[in-house]
Design a protein around this motif. Structure first.
Motif, PDB file in Angstrom:
ATOM      1  N   SER A   1      40.623  40.249  28.876  1.00 39.29           N
ATOM      2  CA  SER A   1      39.663  40.165  30.125  1.00 39.29           C
ATOM      3  C   SER A   1      38.220  40.528  30.536  1.00 39.29           C
ATOM      4  CB  SER A   1      40.777  41.040  31.037  1.00 39.29           C
ATOM      5  OG  SER A   1      40.501  42.271  30.476  1.00 39.29           O
ATOM      6  N   ILE A   2      38.117  39.657  31.181  1.00 40.41           N
ATOM      7  CA  ILE A   2      36.330  39.640  31.543  1.00 40.41           C
ATOM      8  C   ILE A   2      36.538  39.475  33.026  1.00 40.41           C
ATOM      9  CG2 ILE A   2      34.351  38.323  31.426  1.00 40.41           C
ATOM     10  CD1 ILE A   2      35.599  36.999  28.571  1.00 40.41           C
ATOM     11  N   THR A   3      35.250  40.477  33.726  1.00 43.73           N
ATOM     12  CA  THR A   3      34.402  40.286  34.569  1.00 43.73           C
ATOM     13  C   THR A   3      33.149  40.076  34.952  1.00 43.73           C
ATOM     14  OG1 THR A   3      34.319  42.900  34.724  1.00 43.73           O
ATOM     15  CG2 THR A   3      36.074  41.929  36.322  1.00 43.73           C
ATOM     16  N   PHE A   4      33.268  39.714  35.158  1.00 46.68           N
ATOM     17  CA  PHE A   4      30.749  39.515  35.650  1.00 46.68           C
ATOM     18  C   PHE A   4      30.918  39.669  36.779  1.00 46.68           C
ATOM     19  CE2 PHE A   4      27.524  35.967  36.778  1.00 46.68           C
ATOM     20  CZ  PHE A   4      26.988  36.397  35.934  1.00 46.68           C
ATOM     21  N   ASN A   5      29.555  40.498  36.865  1.00 48.17           N
ATOM     22  CA  ASN A   5      29.310  40.710  38.215  1.00 48.17           C
ATOM     23  C   ASN A   5      30.392  41.330  39.431  1.00 48.17           C
ATOM     24  OD1 ASN A   5      26.694  40.648  37.634  1.00 48.17           O
ATOM     25  ND2 ASN A   5      26.391  39.054  38.451  1.00 48.17           N
ATOM     26  N   GLN A   6      31.239  42.141  38.609  1.00 47.01           N
ATOM     27  CA  GLN A   6      32.434  42.849  39.161  1.00 47.01           C
ATOM     28  C   GLN A   6      33.617  41.394  39.566  1.00 47.01           C
ATOM     29  OE1 GLN A   6      30.514  45.655  41.774  1.00 47.01           O
ATOM     30  NE2 GLN A   6      29.970  46.572  40.327  1.00 47.01           N
ATOM     31  N   GLN A   7      33.520  40.759  39.677  1.00 50.02           N
ATOM     32  CA  GLN A   7      34.926  39.423  39.730  1.00 50.02           C
ATOM     33  C   GLN A   7      35.568  38.898  38.575  1.00 50.02           C
ATOM     34  OE1 GLN A   7      34.892  38.438  43.583  1.00 50.02           O
ATOM     35  NE2 GLN A   7      33.186  40.286  43.321  1.00 50.02           N
ATOM     36  N   ALA A   8      36.689  39.017  38.577  1.00 52.64           N
ATOM     37  CA  ALA A   8      37.672  39.200  36.877  1.00 52.64           C
ATOM     38  C   ALA A   8      36.917  36.758  37.123  1.00 52.64           C
ATOM     39  CB  ALA A   8      39.126  38.459  37.975  1.00 52.64           C
ATOM     40  N   VAL A   9      36.760  37.096  35.966  1.00 48.32           N
ATOM     41  CA  VAL A   9      36.363  35.444  35.082  1.00 48.32           C
ATOM     42  C   VAL A   9      37.872  34.955  34.770  1.00 48.32           C
ATOM     43  CG1 VAL A   9      35.615  34.448  33.000  1.00 48.32           C
ATOM     44  CG2 VAL A   9      34.321  36.385  34.719  1.00 48.32           C
ATOM     45  N   ASP A  10      38.343  33.873  35.463  1.00 43.01           N
ATOM     46  CA  ASP A  10      39.948  33.155  34.949  1.00 43.01           C
ATOM     47  C   ASP A  10      39.653  32.683  33.588  1.00 43.01           C
ATOM     48  OD1 ASP A  10      42.330  31.490  35.577  1.00 43.01           O
ATOM     49  OD2 ASP A  10      41.114  29.946  37.110  1.00 43.01           O
ATOM     50  N   MET A  11      40.761  33.043  32.712  1.00 44.34           N
ATOM     51  CA  MET A  11      40.063  32.696  31.290  1.00 44.34           C
ATOM     52  C   MET A  11      41.966  31.838  30.876  1.00 44.34           C
ATOM     53  SD  MET A  11      38.490  35.376  29.836  1.00 44.34           S
ATOM     54  CE  MET A  11      39.153  35.643  28.652  1.00 44.34           C
ATOM     55  N   SER A  12      42.403  31.191  32.284  1.00 41.87           N
ATOM     56  CA  SER A  12      43.847  30.637  32.009  1.00 41.87           C
ATOM     57  C   SER A  12      43.775  29.282  30.838  1.00 41.87           C
ATOM     58  CB  SER A  12      44.838  30.189  33.642  1.00 41.87           C
ATOM     59  OG  SER A  12      44.003  30.015  34.837  1.00 41.87           O
ATOM     60  N   ALA A  13      42.546  28.332  31.420  1.00 39.17           N
ATOM     61  CA  ALA A  13      42.509  27.002  30.899  1.00 39.17           C
ATOM     62  C   ALA A  13      42.449  27.376  29.393  1.00 39.17           C
ATOM     63  CB  ALA A  13      41.391  27.020  31.194  1.00 39.17           C
ATOM     64  N   LEU A  14      42.467  28.576  28.764  1.00 41.73           N
ATOM     65  CA  LEU A  14      42.496  28.809  27.086  1.00 41.73           C
ATOM     66  C   LEU A  14      43.478  29.082  26.407  1.00 41.73           C
ATOM     67  CD1 LEU A  14      39.105  30.991  27.581  1.00 41.73           C
ATOM     68  CD2 LEU A  14      38.508  29.161  26.845  1.00 41.73           C
ATOM     69  N   ALA A  15      43.251  28.365  25.707  1.00 40.42           N
ATOM     70  CA  ALA A  15      43.847  28.833  24.582  1.00 40.42           C
ATOM     71  C   ALA A  15      44.571  30.090  24.138  1.00 40.42           C
ATOM     72  CB  ALA A  15      44.414  27.434  24.099  1.00 40.42           C
TER      73      ALA A  15
END
Length: 125
Positions: A98-112
């Protein structure tokens, strides 16, 4: 016979001018400081955080092409990175990160799941 008082040399008292001269020699020169424009405050650096629920291989480079992370990260590891965005991220198994960028969650759902993924954060528009 010689007495102990005769063996001890008389003490020499330095003059105030000699003391001042010695202190000037011992005082270091002021160091050159970096110009304000050369210093990037941490608040201006982009922050990337990755949390690993399982072991995962990772490779991250910043906008200047500097590799800021590389290798296999263990389950439970939390990785904090600072640098200049955009970041190019390659993950061996993106479903366990799980990744956050500048304290905002990054949507990873499109990655297989279970497949290597290479992407940019933030995404270009």
């Amino acid at each position: 016979m010689t007495t102990a008082a005769e063996l001890v040399p008389e003490q020499i008292q330095p003059t105030p001018e000699q003391i001042t001269e010695l202190l000037e020699q011992l005082t270091p020169e002021p160091e050159q400081t970096a110009a304000a424009e050369d210093i990037i405050p941490i608040a201006e650096a982009d922050q990337l955080e990755m949390r690993f629920s399982e072991n995962c291989w990772v490779d991250v480079t910043d906008a200047d092409g500097n590799r800021v992370a590389y290798g296999t990260k263990q389950a439970g590891y939390i990785m904090q990175l600072s640098g200049k965005a955009p970041f190019v991220v390659t993950l061996g198994n993106p479903s366990v990160v799980s990744i956050t960028f500048n304290q905002q969650a990054v949507d990873m759902s499109a990655l297989a799941a279970g497949r290597v993924a290479k992407f940019t954060i933030p995404e270009s528009e």
